[in-house]
Design an enzyme around this catalytic site. Structure first.
Site, short mmCIF file in Angstrom:
data_model
loop_
_atom_site.label_atom_id
_atom_site.label_comp_id
_atom_site.label_asym_id
_atom_site.label_seq_id
_atom_site.Cartn_x
_atom_site.Cartn_y
_atom_site.Cartn_z
N GLU A 433 47.35 -32.18 21.45
CA GLU A 433 46.57 -33.37 21.69
C GLU A 433 47.26 -34.22 22.77
O GLU A 433 48.42 -34.57 22.65
CB GLU A 433 46.48 -34.15 20.37
CG GLU A 433 46.11 -35.58 20.51
CD GLU A 433 46.41 -36.36 19.22
OE1 GLU A 433 46.93 -35.79 18.24
OE2 GLU A 433 46.11 -37.56 19.22
N ASP A 506 49.19 -35.37 16.38
CA ASP A 506 50.03 -36.41 15.79
C ASP A 506 49.91 -36.40 14.27
O ASP A 506 48.88 -36.04 13.73
CB ASP A 506 49.59 -37.81 16.29
CG ASP A 506 49.92 -37.99 17.77
OD1 ASP A 506 50.73 -37.20 18.29
OD2 ASP A 506 49.37 -38.93 18.38
N ASP A 508 49.23 -38.53 12.22
CA ASP A 508 48.55 -39.73 11.70
C ASP A 508 47.06 -39.43 11.50
O ASP A 508 46.61 -38.30 11.67
CB ASP A 508 48.75 -40.91 12.65
CG ASP A 508 48.20 -40.60 14.05
OD1 ASP A 508 47.54 -39.55 14.21
OD2 ASP A 508 48.43 -41.41 14.96
N ASP A 510 44.42 -40.26 13.20
CA ASP A 510 43.73 -39.78 14.40
C ASP A 510 44.02 -38.30 14.65
O ASP A 510 43.13 -37.52 14.98
CB ASP A 510 44.18 -40.56 15.64
CG ASP A 510 43.38 -41.85 15.78
OD1 ASP A 510 42.39 -42.01 15.03
OD2 ASP A 510 43.76 -42.68 16.62
#
Ligand code: 28G
Length: 645
Positions: A433, A506, A508, A510
């Site tokens: 990403e 990541d 997290d 998102d």
């Protein structure tokens, strides 16, 4: 126990030889002795209860996973007959549990080839159980018999009197660890899936699943499945997190040529079709004649209606089946006396009478429904017309990309940093990403075997886009090209350029979302990659802890706390929370997330048993010294469970 075994007559010897054959080659009877086969034992027993429900005598089945991983199944049917059958000299109970019925239910491939009244699997379960006890309540009495590895321990005996009016069957068994060498531990979620499906397919039937493997003093986990609406509620369940195009859920039922037909469907505003087909409650993932009949009925009925009511011009092309099925969620369930299963894995219905039966039941009742509900008819046809236009556009876009040979793997995407090793078995590709993380990954990687493909921002949600947009999306094109396999009809797994496709986002919310979008794409366009275990999720750490020149990485809050406990909480601790892959320098990224010796990968699995649940589950794949992380990973991996729901 051997001395309690009954006198052997010729019949008994035959029985023992039969069950011995099952123990010798269990795969022939249950397909596999791995976890799936273990769970299969439960379905075989439950099938008999469901048959009793279909016969109209049972409305409640209870399935208990006991604390010691034994199983108890109870139904409130008539109870298996206890009287002695003169021909065989055996009680009905003994016939059910010791006679291996001709041919068994399984074809050579180990797949079930017949569901039918009072299925023939109980003797197979008995043969493969360390012990099995059956208790029958019937004629105001309670009877019991026990078997060990298929051998009778004592003749059926009366053990008590029943409550007034009570009847039913209880089967209590322990799968034999000598057979199920891999595991004898039942998975609640696996049983839950199948039992829920059974309840949907048998309207009115109550199924209770309980799990007694809980901490002392805690209540068992318990779920009830009971759907008065049957497969209509199944469709509602599958569509529950979607936006349906109209309120009604179609439901058609009828008998024709000795085939009992039930069909239910509803359209949603998405673009993919989810149709699940069943024969005698057995899933037929490869479809067959019942599916063909349904598709013919849908295509013909909607085209006729559209022309007759001037919703399309007489001169227009017909709507294709695919156009009409865009956004369709459907269940087709037929019951048939002698199902013939075909295809490589015997998962495709072959009976021609099923085609005609489904075609006629659906055509007749759908024609009537559309006449009564013109607004719904119009909504569906308008959607199909849009699909028709998009399909034309998609074909043009696809032809264009084909011509450029982009999908043939000739021109690799510019953003791809490929590896130098040309043997796919050694190679892996990281889908990363963001460009900055992509940059770090390119620096960090082991050039020979690791390729990096950075993707910019959120990738397209293929559930919410039509094919033309999907094919023209740059990120998706880059993935397709890099993998080398092509998609859909052109898909060829032998052309896969990497053994591992590793999604690295990541740690997290998102990142999880982006990973979900990528998995959705893979799931819809290249499901084989997931089925064959080529797709993985990388696990970057959340924290870095430095103390006295030593470094620890933590992959969860819990793990950070554990480490702090060990090293002591004081002002020498330097804790960094990584907000994204981009915050790590290449060396850290390598150490924590990419180095095959040290990283953790999650392999993405697809549960093929209960495909209607479209779930994606994970197993962990880890390097050394990471045992404590397992728990966290298993918990957090759930975010993509039920992609579709
Ligand atoms: C609880 C776990 C599994 C079952 C019945 C009920 C009958 C039955 C089962 O008959 C056919 C024919 C003669 C032996 C049928 C009862 C007709 C009248 C039944 C179960 C086989 C089997 N009364 N309930 N089988 N007979 N439940 N639950 O197995 O030779 S199996």
């Amino acid at each position: 126990m051997a001395d309690e075994v009954q006198q052997y007559g010729a019949d008994q010897i035959q029985i023992l030889e039969g069950l011995e054959a099952v123990r010798k080659r269990p795969g022939m009877y249950i397909g596999t002795t791995a976890s799936r086969g273990l769970h299969h034992l439960v379905y075989e027993i439950v099938d008999n209860s469901v048959d009793e429900a279909l016969a109209g005598f049972c409305d409640h089945i209870e399935v208990d996973i006991n604390a010691d991983n034994t199983i108890t199944v109870t139904d409130n049917g008539r109870g298996i007959p206890v009287d002695v059958n003169h021909k065989s000299g055996l009680t009905g109970v003994e016939v059910v549990f010791t006679i291996l019925h001709a041919g068994g239910k399984f074809g050579g491939g180990g797949y079930k080839v017949s569901g039918g009244l009072h299925g023939v699997g109980a003797s197979v379960v008995n043969a493969l159980s360390e012990w099995l006890e059956v208790q029958v309540t019937r004629n105001g009495k309670v009877y019991k018999q026990r078997y060990e590895r298929g051998k009778v321990c004592y003749p059926l005996k009366e053990v008590g009197t029943a409550e007034a009016g009570a009847s039913g069957t209880k089967v209590y068994f322990k799968p034999d660890a000598l057979i199920f060498k891999e595991t004898t531990v039942f998975e609640y979620d696996v049983l839950k899936q199948r039992l829920r499906e059974m309840a949907f397919l048998t309207k009115g039937l109550k199924i209770t699943l309980r799990d007694f493997r809980v901490e002392e003093g805690e209540e068992p986990v318990e779920q009830h499945f009971h759907y008065e609406g049957g497969i209509k509620e199944f469709v509602q369940y599958l569509n529950k997190s979607k936006t349906s195009l109209y309120d009604d859920i179609m439901y058609f039922e009828g008998d024709k040529n000795g085939v009992h037909v039930e069909v239910s469907f509803q359209h949603n505003d998405a673009f993919n079709e989810s149709t699940y087909t069943f024969v005698n409650n057995i899933n037929t993932p490869e479809g067959g004649t019942h599916l063909e009949g349904f598709r013919m009925a849908l295509t013909k009925t909607f085209n006729d209606y559209a022309k007759e009511n001037k919703l399309v011009k007489e001169s227009d092309d017909n709507l294709t089946g695919e156009d009409i099925r865009e956004g369709l969620t459907a269940i087709i369930s037929v019951k048939i006396e002698n199902p013939q299963f075909e295809g490589q894995t015997k998962q495709k219905l072959g009976n021609t009478e099923a085609r005609g039966a489904v075609l006629s039941v659906v055509s007749e009742q759908l024609t009537y429904y559309l006449e009564q509900n013109p607004a719904v008819a119009k909504t569906i046809i308008e959607k199909a017309v849009l699909a028709q236009r998009a399909r034309d556009a998609a074909r043009k876009a696809r032809d264009l990309t084909r011509r450029k040979s982009v999908l043939d793997g000739l021109g690799l995407p510019g953003k791809l940093a490929d590896c130098s090793d040309k043997d796919p078995k050694n190679c892996e590709i990281f889908i990363v990403e963001g460009d900055s993380a992509g940059g770090s990954a390119k620096t960090a990687r082991s050039r020979a075997t690791q390729a990096i493909l950075p993707l910019r921002g959120k990738i397209l949600n293929v559930e919410k886009a039509r094919l033309d947009r999907i094919y023209s999306n740059a990120e998706i094109k880059a993935m397709i090209t890099a993998f080398g396999t092509g998609i859909h009809d052109d898909f060829d797994i032998s052309k896969l350029r990497y053994d591992k496709i590793i999604i690295m986002t990541d740690a997290d919310v998102d990142g999880a979302h982006i990973a979900t979008l990528m998995l959705t794409f893979l799931y819809r366009f290249m499901p084989e990659l997931i089925k064959q275990g080529h797709v993985y999720l990388a696990q970057p750490p959340l924290y870095k802890l430095e103390k006295n020149r030593q470094v620890w990485y933590a992959y969860s809050d819990d793990e950070l706390n554990r480490i702090l406990q060990d090293v002591g909480r004081d002002q020498n601790n330097k804790i960094q929370r990584y907000k994204g892959l981009g915050e790590m320098d290449p060396e850290q990224l390598w150490e924590t997330t990419m180095d095959p010796e040290r990283r953790i990968l999650l392999r993405v699995n697809m549960n093929e048993e209960a495909e209607s649940d479209i779930d994606v589950t994970f197993t962990t794949l880890m390097g050394d010294k990471v045992e404590p992380r397992r728990e966290f990973i298993e918990k957090n991996a759930k975010f993509v469970k039920n992609l579709d729901i």
